[in-house]
Scaffold this active site. Structure first.
Site, PDB file in Angstrom:
ATOM      1  N   HIS A  82       0.086  -0.311   1.999  1.00  0.00           N
ATOM      2  CA  HIS A  82      -1.121  -0.499   1.187  1.00  0.00           C
ATOM      3  C   HIS A  82      -1.291  -1.957   0.788  1.00  0.00           C
ATOM      4  CE1 HIS A  82       0.657  -1.035  -2.871  1.00  0.00           C
ATOM      5  NE2 HIS A  82       1.587  -0.163  -2.487  1.00  0.00           N
ATOM      6  N   CYS A  95       7.156   0.800  -1.270  1.00  0.00           N
ATOM      7  CA  CYS A  95       6.052   0.734  -0.321  1.00  0.00           C
ATOM      8  C   CYS A  95       6.096  -0.536   0.508  1.00  0.00           C
ATOM      9  CB  CYS A  95       4.711   0.803  -1.057  1.00  0.00           C
ATOM     10  SG  CYS A  95       4.311   2.437  -1.699  1.00  0.00           S
TER      11      CYS A  95
END
Length: 280
Positions: free
Chosen positions: A235, A250
């Site tokens: 992301h 992430c």
């Protein structure tokens, strides 16, 4: 008791939640290793250690509306508010040799006036500030990105498949997408998990995509989120990709790169993660 979908979508490598099965998840032998420092992009240097380098541009003088990559420079060369003219650095940075090699300079590991001008032009091209020609960790990271573009999978760590495959190289902090022996998204810089929250290695599939996701655990924005393993996702981030200790597990991308990855990828595509984030 039923679990709501948002409860599953968090970006934390320490949170155990249910996710789709991986494509042959291979535990990494380096998972237990802890990094010696929170700074993701620095490495040891004979001349300058991590404590000797500071962000070269204070927040008060960073350009609004234009994303800059803030280089770490010697304290004596940090730009001060009100400073306009930037001198070419005479200091030899920790990534001097890498910059010299990439820029076609004599690889002697010593800063010269010609080296400084060449490195400075490179920094200006890649929005690295302050562009003083000091080959710090951010300049070194950008050199790695550019060198990788010629043949990112030269070492063969990412499987060559007929399916779209996201290749996440934690060693070099790079990501690219390949398919059937062809790179379809050039290597870009990433920021993986911080110490104690390392991005898990293995082979997975994208199981959920959410363009405007908000982490229910941290309340932070995760634009162009593409989840691949129990809350871990590719992301975008609004801050500098080279700042901070790292993510909660992430794979962080610049907004531009996250948008490009969103356009290239789809649900069911493979994500292959290997290596270990370099320590200091």
């Amino acid at each position: 008791m039923k679990r709501t979908l948002p409860a599953l979508l968090v970006c934390a490598s320490l949170l155990v939640v249910a996710g789709p099965p991986a494509v042959a998840v291979a535990p990494s032998p380096t998972v237990a290793v802890r990094h010696a420092s929170a700074r993701a992009v620095t490495q040891p240097s004979a001349a300058f250690g991590p404590s000797d380098l500071v962000p070269g541009v204070p927040r008060t003088v960073r350009e609004p509306g234009r994303q800059l990559h803030i280089e770490y420079v010697p304290r004596s060369e940090a730009q001060r508010p009100g400073t306009r003219a930037l001198r070419c650095s005479a200091a030899t940075g920790p990534y001097q040799r890498q910059a010299e090699r990439y820029l076609g300079r004599e690889v002697d590991g010593r800063q010269s006036a010609g080296d400084c001008r060449a490195i400075r032009r490179f920094q200006q091209t890649h929005r690295i500030a302050p562009a003083t020609g000091f080959a710090g960790p951010v300049t070194g990271a950008m050199v790695r990105v550019m060198r990788a573009r010629k043949d990112p999978n030269r070492a063969g760590h990412c499987p060559d498949r007929a399916e779209r495959t996201v290749c996440v190289d934690l060693n070099r902090q790079l990501m690219w997408v390949q398919q059937d022996g062809r790179v379809i998204l050039d290597p870009v810089a990433i920021r993986s998990g911080a110490p104690t929250m390392e991005t898990r290695t293995g082979t997975y599939r994208i199981y959920l995509r959410h363009r405007r996701h908000i982490s229910n655990l941290y309340g932070t924005s995760m634009p162009y989120a593409q989840f691949f393993d129990r809350g871990e996702a590719l992301h975008g981030v609004y801050e500098d990709i080279f700042s901070g200790a790292g993510s909660h597990g992430c794979v962080n991308l610049t907004m531009t790169d996250a948008r490009r990855a969103w356009e290239v990828l789809d649900k069911g595509d493979i994500v292959h993660v290997w290596g270990r984030k370099p320590g200091v």
